[in-house]
Design a protein around this motif. Structure first.
Motif, mmCIF file in Angstrom:
data_model
loop_
_atom_site.group_PDB
_atom_site.id
_atom_site.type_symbol
_atom_site.label_atom_id
_atom_site.label_comp_id
_atom_site.label_asym_id
_atom_site.label_seq_id
_atom_site.Cartn_x
_atom_site.Cartn_y
_atom_site.Cartn_z
ATOM 1 N N ARG A 153 -42.856 46.884 -39.392
ATOM 2 C CA ARG A 153 -43.041 45.574 -39.723
ATOM 3 C C ARG A 153 -41.845 44.879 -39.348
ATOM 4 N NH1 ARG A 153 -46.328 44.300 -43.851
ATOM 5 N NH2 ARG A 153 -44.983 42.641 -44.387
ATOM 6 N N PRO A 154 -41.825 43.443 -39.218
ATOM 7 C CA PRO A 154 -40.693 42.582 -38.720
ATOM 8 C C PRO A 154 -39.194 43.049 -39.600
ATOM 9 C CG PRO A 154 -42.544 41.306 -39.238
ATOM 10 C CD PRO A 154 -42.776 42.675 -39.701
ATOM 11 N N GLY A 155 -38.502 43.331 -38.722
ATOM 12 C CA GLY A 155 -37.077 43.729 -39.267
ATOM 13 C C GLY A 155 -36.729 45.360 -39.552
ATOM 14 N N ASP A 156 -37.847 45.911 -39.362
ATOM 15 C CA ASP A 156 -37.607 47.270 -39.700
ATOM 16 C C ASP A 156 -36.725 47.864 -38.679
ATOM 17 O OD1 ASP A 156 -39.556 47.361 -41.640
ATOM 18 O OD2 ASP A 156 -41.122 48.614 -40.340
ATOM 19 N N VAL A 157 -36.805 47.682 -37.634
ATOM 20 C CA VAL A 157 -35.820 48.009 -36.375
ATOM 21 C C VAL A 157 -35.348 47.163 -35.550
ATOM 22 C CG1 VAL A 157 -35.109 49.662 -34.613
ATOM 23 C CG2 VAL A 157 -36.431 50.402 -36.587
ATOM 24 N N VAL A 158 -34.096 46.510 -35.324
ATOM 25 C CA VAL A 158 -33.812 45.490 -34.375
ATOM 26 C C VAL A 158 -32.572 46.315 -33.298
ATOM 27 C CG1 VAL A 158 -32.305 43.700 -34.093
ATOM 28 C CG2 VAL A 158 -34.122 43.459 -35.647
ATOM 29 N N GLN A 159 -32.924 46.146 -31.906
ATOM 30 C CA GLN A 159 -32.382 46.645 -31.016
ATOM 31 C C GLN A 159 -31.056 45.717 -30.550
ATOM 32 O OE1 GLN A 159 -34.760 48.599 -28.043
ATOM 33 N NE2 GLN A 159 -34.920 50.397 -29.564
ATOM 34 N N ILE A 160 -30.026 46.081 -30.515
ATOM 35 C CA ILE A 160 -28.994 45.215 -29.794
ATOM 36 C C ILE A 160 -28.479 45.853 -28.409
ATOM 37 C CG2 ILE A 160 -26.590 44.040 -29.969
ATOM 38 C CD1 ILE A 160 -27.111 43.454 -32.711
ATOM 39 N N SER A 161 -28.179 45.026 -27.338
ATOM 40 C CA SER A 161 -27.538 45.725 -26.299
ATOM 41 C C SER A 161 -26.910 44.593 -25.534
ATOM 42 C CB SER A 161 -28.419 46.278 -25.214
ATOM 43 O OG SER A 161 -27.680 46.961 -23.920
ATOM 44 N N VAL A 162 -25.736 44.872 -24.536
ATOM 45 C CA VAL A 162 -24.941 43.898 -23.917
ATOM 46 C C VAL A 162 -25.095 44.216 -22.320
ATOM 47 C CG1 VAL A 162 -22.619 43.221 -23.607
ATOM 48 C CG2 VAL A 162 -23.338 44.091 -25.777
ATOM 49 N N LYS A 163 -25.175 43.126 -21.687
ATOM 50 C CA LYS A 163 -25.392 43.203 -20.186
ATOM 51 C C LYS A 163 -24.591 42.345 -19.504
ATOM 52 C CE LYS A 163 -28.792 41.890 -16.603
ATOM 53 N NZ LYS A 163 -28.449 43.164 -15.743
ATOM 54 N N GLU A 164 -23.741 42.886 -18.450
ATOM 55 C CA GLU A 164 -22.899 42.056 -17.737
ATOM 56 C C GLU A 164 -23.856 41.232 -16.786
ATOM 57 O OE1 GLU A 164 -19.341 42.673 -14.341
ATOM 58 O OE2 GLU A 164 -19.748 44.307 -15.649
ATOM 59 N N ILE A 165 -23.224 40.077 -16.736
ATOM 60 C CA ILE A 165 -24.127 38.969 -15.946
ATOM 61 C C ILE A 165 -23.400 38.999 -14.372
ATOM 62 C CG2 ILE A 165 -24.727 36.495 -15.642
ATOM 63 C CD1 ILE A 165 -24.325 36.123 -18.519
ATOM 64 N N MET A 166 -24.411 39.193 -13.483
ATOM 65 C CA MET A 166 -23.608 39.378 -12.170
ATOM 66 C C MET A 166 -23.757 37.979 -11.630
ATOM 67 S SD MET A 166 -23.006 42.456 -12.158
ATOM 68 C CE MET A 166 -22.416 42.761 -10.480
ATOM 69 N N LEU A 167 -23.142 36.962 -12.184
ATOM 70 C CA LEU A 167 -22.779 35.715 -11.686
ATOM 71 C C LEU A 167 -21.277 35.408 -12.024
ATOM 72 C CD1 LEU A 167 -26.078 33.712 -13.198
ATOM 73 C CD2 LEU A 167 -25.690 34.343 -10.801
ATOM 74 N N SER A 168 -20.836 34.699 -11.135
ATOM 75 C CA SER A 168 -19.403 34.194 -11.334
ATOM 76 C C SER A 168 -19.361 32.770 -11.562
ATOM 77 C CB SER A 168 -18.373 34.890 -10.113
ATOM 78 O OG SER A 168 -17.168 34.251 -10.378
ATOM 79 N N ILE A 169 -19.286 32.283 -12.663
ATOM 80 C CA ILE A 169 -18.932 30.920 -12.967
ATOM 81 C C ILE A 169 -17.484 30.491 -13.330
ATOM 82 C CG2 ILE A 169 -19.802 28.862 -14.240
ATOM 83 C CD1 ILE A 169 -21.964 30.621 -15.227
ATOM 84 N N ASN A 170 -16.906 29.321 -12.435
ATOM 85 C CA ASN A 170 -15.460 29.284 -12.542
ATOM 86 C C ASN A 170 -14.843 30.178 -12.409
ATOM 87 O OD1 ASN A 170 -16.198 26.545 -13.082
ATOM 88 N ND2 ASN A 170 -15.831 26.891 -15.272
ATOM 89 N N HIS A 171 -15.205 31.399 -11.345
ATOM 90 C CA HIS A 171 -14.272 32.562 -11.096
ATOM 91 C C HIS A 171 -14.136 33.245 -12.177
ATOM 92 C CE1 HIS A 171 -13.364 30.540 -7.362
ATOM 93 N NE2 HIS A 171 -12.844 29.596 -8.073
ATOM 94 N N HIS A 172 -15.327 33.513 -13.034
ATOM 95 C CA HIS A 172 -15.293 34.380 -14.422
ATOM 96 C C HIS A 172 -16.546 35.025 -14.792
ATOM 97 C CE1 HIS A 172 -13.237 35.830 -18.083
ATOM 98 N NE2 HIS A 172 -14.555 35.706 -18.481
ATOM 99 N N GLN A 173 -16.752 36.314 -15.059
ATOM 100 C CA GLN A 173 -17.815 36.950 -15.322
ATOM 101 C C GLN A 173 -18.181 36.844 -16.704
ATOM 102 O OE1 GLN A 173 -18.547 37.923 -11.759
ATOM 103 N NE2 GLN A 173 -19.998 39.094 -13.051
#
Length: 335
Positions: A153-173
């Motif tokens: 059912r909705p909300g039974d399991v939520v997965q969270i992850s993090v991804k490094e964005i391979m774009l440099s904006i204003n010289h920052h990742q």
């Protein structure tokens, strides 16, 4: 728990012409956004620049869309699934594997030995595992590594992850946090400057507050930024609670995904989609542009992206299939 209903933001208005009084939404692929943007701007160059596609690609899909008399399904990729499967496991072998599983309850390793000894059937552990995983729900038994066939059912399991964005904006990742509900495929994503326990805690709080259902379990990477149980004694500790403390206070179970499980998780598959359909098709000069475009992309994903795993429903339609959420007509976690 809050439900977002009523008038949707500008992203929704782009697709108003596709919505009827009895059926919404009907966009089946992000390519629909190309068509809508073209019909709004009447400028092919503007479309190609905005979505990072070539003129040849745009004209190909525009022609297919027009030849179908405006059927949004024409924007889906044609299936590459073969009509015949010459290497498929014979039906009688599948039946024998299923029967052996019912009789013995063995996992795939012992089943392989059992089938070879008792029935002179030679089949790999991986094939056994795939067949049982496919068939378990219809035949009422559990398979090692596969969840019970009880409907989620909705909300039974939520997965969270993090991804490094391979774009440099204003010289920052930058990094992208994403949370996805396993049952409905509804998602929330947010861009942060750094991956830290503070940004992890901030994102977890957003997930709890903005999903339109209560959450029972959140799966996170087994990383110190998600497992840190006590904040440092600086001013930020007043503003942020570490993820474990926040989840405990909200009565949400926290479980951890191993590196292997994370690679095969639903949220990582969503990150792969983002790579192909969002990051590689666009470039941004300012963080504000990236954040705004990501919000639009995720909102389209939630309300208009149909999924094969949901039997052709959008995440919103899947949510609305549950009676307590039938009044939710649009889900925008950024409004």
């Amino acid at each position: 728990m809050h439900q977002q209903v009523g008038t949707a933001p500008a992203t929704r208005r782009l697709s108003d012409q596709l919505l009827t009084a009895h059926e919404r939404p009907v966009i089946v692929h992000p390519r629909m956004a190309w068509i809508l943007y073209y019909e709004q701007k009447k400028n092919v160059r503007a479309v190609c620049q905005k979505f990072g596609i070539s003129r040849k690609t745009f004209y190909k899909w525009l022609k297919r869309y027009r030849n179908s008399a405006g059927d949004p399904a024409s924007l889906l990729d044609n299936s590459r699934r073969p009509h015949r499967f010459p290497r498929a496991t014979p039906k009688e072998v599948v039946a024998q594997i299923l029967q052996a599983k019912k009789e013995t309850g063995y996992g795939q390793r012992r089943l392989k030995q059992y089938l070879a000894q008792k029935h002179n059937i030679s089949v790999s552990e991986h094939t056994i595992w795939k067949l049982l995983k496919q068939l378990y729900a219809d035949n009422g038994f559990s398979v090692r590594g596969v969840s019970s066939p009880v409907e989620s059912r909705p909300g039974d399991v939520v997965q969270i992850s993090v991804k490094e964005i391979m774009l440099s904006i204003n010289h920052h990742q930058y990094v992208q946090y994403t949370a996805i509900d396993v049952c409905t495929k509804l998602r929330i994503s947010k861009i942060y400057r750094t991956f830290s326990w503070r940004s992890a805690a901030d994102f977890a709080k957003i997930v709890i507050e903005r999903f339109p259902f209560s959450i029972k379990e959140i799966q996170t990477p087994n990383d110190g930024r998600f497992t840190n149980a006590s904040a440092s004694n600086d001013i930020s500790s007043i503003l942020f609670e570490p993820v474990p403390a926040l989840l405990e206070k909200s009565n949400i179970k926290q479980t951890f995904l191993s590196e292997r499980d994370l690679r095969n998780s639903l949220v990582e598959k969503v990150h792969e989609v983002d790579d192909v359909e969002f990051f590689k098709r666009n470039s941004y000069r300012k963080p504000e542009e990236l954040i705004r475009a990501m919000a639009e992309f995720v909102t389209l994903f939630n309300n208009h992206r149909k999924h094969e795993e949901l039997n052709g429903l959008t995440p919103l339609q899947k949510l609305r299939a549950f009676s307590e959420f039938k009044n939710i007509v649009y889900f925008d976690p950024y409004s």
